[in-house]
Design a protein around this motif. Structure first.
Motif, short mmCIF file in Angstrom:
data_model
loop_
_atom_site.label_atom_id
_atom_site.label_comp_id
_atom_site.label_asym_id
_atom_site.label_seq_id
_atom_site.Cartn_x
_atom_site.Cartn_y
_atom_site.Cartn_z
N GLN A 194 0.80 -1.21 0.00
CA GLN A 194 0.00 0.00 0.00
C GLN A 194 0.84 1.27 0.00
OE1 GLN A 194 -3.42 -0.07 -0.30
NE2 GLN A 194 -2.98 -2.25 -0.61
N THR A 195 2.13 1.15 0.28
CA THR A 195 2.97 2.34 0.44
C THR A 195 4.16 2.35 -0.52
OG1 THR A 195 2.37 2.48 2.78
CG2 THR A 195 4.33 3.68 2.08
N THR A 196 4.98 1.31 -0.45
CA THR A 196 6.28 1.33 -1.12
C THR A 196 6.15 1.50 -2.62
OG1 THR A 196 7.03 -0.18 0.62
CG2 THR A 196 8.47 0.11 -1.27
N PHE A 197 6.87 2.49 -3.14
CA PHE A 197 6.94 2.82 -4.57
C PHE A 197 5.59 3.31 -5.13
CE2 PHE A 197 10.23 -0.68 -4.27
CZ PHE A 197 11.29 0.21 -4.15
N ARG A 198 4.67 3.67 -4.24
CA ARG A 198 3.40 4.23 -4.68
C ARG A 198 3.32 5.70 -4.28
NH1 ARG A 198 -1.61 0.29 -3.45
NH2 ARG A 198 -2.55 1.89 -4.77
N SER A 199 2.50 6.45 -4.98
CA SER A 199 2.38 7.88 -4.73
C SER A 199 1.70 8.12 -3.38
CB SER A 199 1.57 8.54 -5.84
OG SER A 199 1.39 9.91 -5.58
N ARG A 200 2.20 9.10 -2.65
CA ARG A 200 1.62 9.47 -1.35
C ARG A 200 1.74 10.96 -1.15
NH1 ARG A 200 5.35 11.19 2.07
NH2 ARG A 200 7.51 10.42 1.93
N VAL A 257 19.24 3.64 14.28
CA VAL A 257 18.66 4.66 13.42
C VAL A 257 17.62 3.98 12.55
CG1 VAL A 257 19.08 6.37 11.63
CG2 VAL A 257 20.79 6.01 13.41
N SER A 258 16.44 4.59 12.43
CA SER A 258 15.38 3.99 11.63
C SER A 258 14.59 5.07 10.89
CB SER A 258 14.42 3.16 12.50
OG SER A 258 13.76 3.97 13.43
N ARG A 259 14.05 4.68 9.77
CA ARG A 259 13.19 5.56 8.97
C ARG A 259 12.06 4.72 8.37
NH1 ARG A 259 12.30 7.03 3.76
NH2 ARG A 259 11.76 9.22 3.34
N ARG A 260 10.84 5.24 8.46
CA ARG A 260 9.69 4.44 8.02
C ARG A 260 8.69 5.32 7.29
NH1 ARG A 260 5.65 1.05 12.09
NH2 ARG A 260 4.34 0.09 10.49
N GLU A 261 8.16 4.81 6.18
CA GLU A 261 7.12 5.52 5.43
C GLU A 261 5.83 4.72 5.50
OE1 GLU A 261 7.87 7.28 1.69
OE2 GLU A 261 10.04 7.43 1.98
N LEU A 262 4.71 5.45 5.56
CA LEU A 262 3.41 4.81 5.72
C LEU A 262 2.36 5.61 4.98
CD1 LEU A 262 1.62 2.65 7.19
CD2 LEU A 262 1.36 4.33 9.02
N THR A 263 1.47 4.90 4.32
CA THR A 263 0.32 5.52 3.65
C THR A 263 -0.96 4.91 4.19
OG1 THR A 263 1.61 5.86 1.63
CG2 THR A 263 -0.77 5.98 1.43
N ARG A 264 -1.92 5.77 4.52
CA ARG A 264 -3.22 5.29 4.99
C ARG A 264 -4.31 5.87 4.10
NH1 ARG A 264 -4.10 6.50 11.12
NH2 ARG A 264 -3.16 8.48 10.55
N ARG A 265 -5.21 5.01 3.68
CA ARG A 265 -6.37 5.42 2.89
C ARG A 265 -7.62 5.17 3.72
NH1 ARG A 265 -2.49 3.46 -0.42
NH2 ARG A 265 -2.05 4.67 -2.32
N ILE A 266 -8.39 6.23 3.95
CA ILE A 266 -9.53 6.16 4.87
C ILE A 266 -10.80 6.58 4.12
CG2 ILE A 266 -10.48 6.97 7.06
CD1 ILE A 266 -7.59 7.75 7.83
N GLN A 267 -11.83 5.74 4.20
CA GLN A 267 -13.15 6.06 3.66
C GLN A 267 -14.11 6.23 4.82
OE1 GLN A 267 -13.68 6.59 0.42
NE2 GLN A 267 -11.59 6.00 -0.17
N PHE A 268 -14.86 7.34 4.81
CA PHE A 268 -15.72 7.65 5.96
C PHE A 268 -17.03 8.24 5.44
CE2 PHE A 268 -17.37 10.81 8.94
CZ PHE A 268 -17.50 10.06 10.10
N GLN A 269 -18.12 7.92 6.13
CA GLN A 269 -19.40 8.54 5.80
C GLN A 269 -20.32 8.52 7.00
OE1 GLN A 269 -21.43 6.40 2.68
NE2 GLN A 269 -22.23 4.85 4.07
#
Length: 412
Positions: free
Chosen positions: A178-184, A277-289
């Protein structure tokens, strides 16, 4: 093992058996008692299992040996593997369904303060696994722990110096679909901000007055002049919406060096130095209604689609020095420094059912947290009176900074 005896005056007759009973006294000088004492290495699973068997409380434990076989990078990831423990937002522990003030965290027996103003429990993502010896989750109360017990107690023990020279290095690379090499979404940040530190670019510009308020609504004359107000506004970076980048893999690198040195008179000096030393990337997609009742039926309204991009970084260092003055006296000094940062960019789009218009919400945020912990401990065996004395003095400080938060809302 007995004192010898010489027996004389024995007469043996042919074809007969003579019985002689001889009692030998033990020779106490010939028996040497040897007592071997050693501290268990609590980084090993076998030592923790033996401790759990002897414990009067219900508890679960995770050793450094077990954590080394998992992809966990911090204590929050490791605690997920304990029965009845849940991690919320990747950092807060809930024990037996209770969190907040009902779950307390102890670091080497000292209560840990929290850098979060609205959350009394300490965030576990601050503690990298490279510095942790073991994690214990106590699910029942014990009188040797603080009295504000509710859901449970999490104890974190830091690494101690080994019995011989030990050099370890750990490197880890990870990603997800869901994250790596994808647009965020992206909030631009300095290089040091991606490893837990804060850049001076986040400071409030010098054009902002430190001596009087910028403006007071009911009395604007009490604030700065219009010219000063305009200069302050123009000094801000003209960035209000998230950018867009392709996410990179996450990574962690840690190293530790330790040894124990022997001197005359039974004295020993042990040391351990560790860093990660650490570095982390994360993408979250949220649908709400929301839902509302229309003609007797539930209808979905205010549908909102949110995309969140985060970059979190951490740098940590630990130094532990211990001095054994003999078989009955030992002192140790621990220094711990943790730096953690999180850069997030949020883009949300949705409909406002009541206002009959579309909304676009953007947020750019940078959060930095840091923890400093010093601890001096001593252990003394008083053989002349028959009991042991253990003492400790600890100093802990946490800081949190949220500079330059930008919220922008558009109505279309």
């Amino acid at each position: 093992l007995y004192q010898g005896q010489r027996i004389s005056g024995i007469h043996v007759t042919a074809d007969r058996t003579e019985q002689i009973d001889i009692k030998l006294a033990p020779d106490e000088r010939s028996v040497q008692q040897v007592v071997v004492e050693a501290k268990a290495d609590t980084r090993k699973e076998a030592a923790l299992l033996a401790e759990r068997k002897r414990s009067a409380q219900v508890q679960d434990s995770i050793s450094a040996q077990e954590m080394s076989r998992t992809p966990d990078s911090n204590a929050g990831d490791a605690v997920k593997r304990v029965v009845s423990a849940t991690i919320v937002d990747g950092k807060y522990v809930f024990l037996r369904g209770l969190g907040g003030r009902y779950a307390q965290t102890l670091l080497n027996g000292a209560v840990m303060p929290s850098p979060e103003p609205d959350e009394p429990s300490a965030p576990l993502d601050l503690f990298p696994v490279a510095l942790v010896s073991n994690l214990n989750v106590l699910k029942t109360y014990s009188p040797d722990f603080p009295g504000n017990f509710g859901g449970g107690t999490l104890t974190i023990e830091t690494n101690t110096f080994p019995s011989s020279l030990e050099v370890k290095a750990r490197a880890q690379l990870s990603g997800d679909t869901q994250t790596t090499f994808r647009s965020r979404p992206n909030e631009p940040s300095a290089a040091i901000e991606q490893f837990g530190f804060r850049s001076a670019n986040r400071n409030l510009p010098t054009e902002f007055s430190r001596e009087k308020p910028m403006r007071i609504e009911n009395d604007p004359s009490r604030g700065v002049s219009a010219k000063e107000l305009e200069a302050a506004g123009e000094s801000l970076v003209n960035r209000w919406t998230p950018g867009e980048v392709n996410a990179l893999p996450s990574g962690t690198f840690g190293v530790q060096v330790g040894d124990r040195l022997g001197f005359s008179g039974g004295r020993k000096l042990g040391y351990l130095v560790a860093a990660q030393v650490s570095r982390r990337e994360l993408t979250r997609r949220i649908q709400f209604q929301d839902t509302t009742m229309v003609d007797g039926q539930l209808v979905g309204v205010n549908q909102t689609s949110t995309l969140v991009g985060q970059v979190s970084g951490a740098t940590s260092a630990l130094a532990n020095v211990g001095l054994q003055l003999g078989p009955n006296h030992e002192l140790s000094l621990l220094s711990l420094a943790l730096f953690n940062s999180e850069t997030s960019a949020t883009h949300a789009e949705g409909e406002d059912f009541l206002a009959m218009q579309k909304q676009v919400n953007d947020r750019l945020q940078f959060t930095q947290r840091q923890l400093f912990f010093e601890q001096l401990r001593g252990s003394h065996r008083l053989t002349n009176v028959g009991f042991d004395v253990d003492w400790q003095a600890s100093y802990g400080r946490v800081d949190r900074s949220d500079p330059d938060i930008r919220d922008t809302r558009y109505f279309l």
